[in-house]
Design an enzyme around this catalytic site. Structure first.
Site, PDB file in Angstrom:
ATOM      1  N   PRO A  45     -14.199  -5.046  14.872  1.00  0.00           N
ATOM      2  CA  PRO A  45     -14.157  -3.951  13.887  1.00  0.00           C
ATOM      3  C   PRO A  45     -15.417  -3.941  13.023  1.00  0.00           C
ATOM      4  CG  PRO A  45     -12.605  -5.705  13.284  1.00  0.00           C
ATOM      5  CD  PRO A  45     -13.167  -6.070  14.620  1.00  0.00           C
ATOM      6  N   ASP A  46     -15.816  -2.737  12.575  1.00  0.00           N
ATOM      7  CA  ASP A  46     -16.949  -2.716  11.628  1.00  0.00           C
ATOM      8  C   ASP A  46     -16.362  -2.988  10.244  1.00  0.00           C
ATOM      9  OD1 ASP A  46     -17.348   0.942  11.403  1.00  0.00           O
ATOM     10  OD2 ASP A  46     -15.862  -0.423  10.559  1.00  0.00           O
ATOM     11  N   PHE A  47     -17.133  -2.751   9.209  1.00  0.00           N
ATOM     12  CA  PHE A  47     -16.652  -3.146   7.876  1.00  0.00           C
ATOM     13  C   PHE A  47     -16.029  -1.992   7.111  1.00  0.00           C
ATOM     14  CE2 PHE A  47     -18.172  -7.404   7.851  1.00  0.00           C
ATOM     15  CZ  PHE A  47     -19.239  -7.399   8.720  1.00  0.00           C
ATOM     16  N   ARG A  48     -16.708  -0.797   7.220  1.00  0.00           N
ATOM     17  CA  ARG A  48     -16.351   0.240   6.241  1.00  0.00           C
ATOM     18  C   ARG A  48     -15.718   1.495   6.844  1.00  0.00           C
ATOM     19  NH1 ARG A  48     -20.724  -2.562   4.890  1.00  0.00           N
ATOM     20  NH2 ARG A  48     -20.758  -3.555   2.832  1.00  0.00           N
ATOM     21  N   ASN A 119     -25.632  -7.838  12.283  1.00  0.00           N
ATOM     22  CA  ASN A 119     -24.421  -8.382  12.889  1.00  0.00           C
ATOM     23  C   ASN A 119     -24.503  -9.895  13.051  1.00  0.00           C
ATOM     24  OD1 ASN A 119     -23.609  -5.753  12.991  1.00  0.00           O
ATOM     25  ND2 ASN A 119     -24.071  -5.480  15.170  1.00  0.00           N
ATOM     26  N   ASP A 121     -22.341 -11.414  15.242  1.00  0.00           N
ATOM     27  CA  ASP A 121     -21.595 -11.720  16.475  1.00  0.00           C
ATOM     28  C   ASP A 121     -22.476 -12.275  17.607  1.00  0.00           C
ATOM     29  OD1 ASP A 121     -21.326  -8.120  16.764  1.00  0.00           O
ATOM     30  OD2 ASP A 121     -22.916  -9.403  17.577  1.00  0.00           O
ATOM     31  N   HIS A 138     -28.596 -11.111   8.507  1.00  0.00           N
ATOM     32  CA  HIS A 138     -27.484 -11.680   7.719  1.00  0.00           C
ATOM     33  C   HIS A 138     -27.006 -12.979   8.346  1.00  0.00           C
ATOM     34  CE1 HIS A 138     -26.615  -7.410   6.019  1.00  0.00           C
ATOM     35  NE2 HIS A 138     -27.731  -7.937   5.561  1.00  0.00           N
TER      36      HIS A 138
END
Ligand code: APR
Length: 277
Positions: A45-48, A119, A121, A138
């Site tokens: 899932p993304d964040f927003r 990302n 991941d 990040h």
């Protein structure tokens, strides 16, 4: 790019212009700037995004606010929320998407200047993009350290803790966390160390990001005027579309990638690579 078309009206038709530009051989230093939206099709899932985004699905962790799960001071207070999330996001459970493979195609052809990713991941690595062509702005799950003495922690031991959802502690008593950049922490040195490269870019492609977290969100503005910037995203974001040479392709990035890859004649090769991952 037809300057007479108001930026917001740019449409799929302009992908043809981007394909022509790439086919002409004029683009030798392509920069990608990507976010969680390129991994949603991989099942992360993304964040927003409303409903599906992580930040609207962390209620069960009783966080004071969604971003707290990546906040270093909250982590010190209660690391369980992050460890629960790490269990879901741990690398190896997800396969790269065709969007990740598309970026690898540029690397294979020596056209990838850098992939700046937000990302964690590491699907860019799993897709076969060389590590030295990726900037993990990040951080990522690739390494893990004590947040007090900075000592590297044993990977296997951390994986066991993540599996059982129990926080890992260093011999010095400090908490262990993967090398992800939390809110309140400095970005990895490779981020600021790579910013000068943006001046060499002759095409910038922004995909799957709300461009809401700085300093990453300011990257597209660092692309020189006159250098085409292509946005492939479910919504218009940042100030992309404000320049004459901007192209905003609004939709699922895998669909836009397929359309562009077919115009480049890369799609079959990409399918073969994806199957082999
Ligand atoms: N195709 C294209 N765009 C998509 C897709 C898709 N399949 N799925 C989602 N998107 C878009 C969303 O519309 C949104 O604009 O991708 C963007 C995702 O935005 P965010 O969820 O905010 O993710 P991101 O921009 O990567 O967040 C940045 O915030 O919480 C911090 O550190 C975290 O790196 C993260 C940073």
């Amino acid at each position: 790019f037809d300057p007479s078309i108001p930026p917001a009206k740019l449409s799929r038709r302009d992908l043809r212009a981007v394909a022509e530009l790439i086919k002409s051989g004029a683009c030798k230093n392509v920069v990608f700037m990507v976010g969680a939206g390129i991994s949603t099709a991989a099942g992360i899932p993304d964040f927003r995004s409303p409903e599906t985004g992580l930040y609207s699905n962390l209620a069960r962790l009783e966080l004071p606010r969604p971003e707290a799960v990546f906040d270093i001071s909250y982590f010190r207070e209660d690391p369980r929320a992050f460890y629960a999330l790490a269990q879901e996001l741990w690398p190896g459970k997800f396969k790269p998407t065709m969007t990740h493979v598309f970026m690898r195609m540029f690397a294979d052809r020596g056209l990838l200047l850098r992939c700046f990713t937000q990302n964690i991941d590491t699907l860019e690595l799993a897709a076969g993009i060389p590590r030295d062509k990726i900037v993990f702005a990040h951080g990522s799950f690739a390494g893990q350290h004590c947040i007090d003495c900075m000592e590297e922690f044993d990977r296997k031991t951390l994986e066991e803790h993540v599996r059982s959802g129990t926080p890992a502690f260093c011999a010095c008593g400090g908490l262990v966390k993967p090398d992800i950049t939390f809110f309140g922490e400095a970005l990895p040195p490779e981020f600021h160390g790579s910013l000068h490269l943006l001046e060499e870019a002759d095409l910038a492609i922004v995909m799957g990001s709300s461009l809401s977290v700085y300093p990453f969100a300011a990257l597209p503005q660092r692309i020189e005027e006159g250098v085409p910037r292509l946005l492939m995203n479910m919504e218009k974001v940042g100030e992309i579309g404000s320049r004459r040479d901007d192209v905003a392709w609004i939709g699922e990035c895998d669909d836009g990638v397929r359309e562009l890859a077919e115009q480049l004649g890369w799609w079959e090769e990409m399918e073969g690579i994806w199957k082999g991952l």
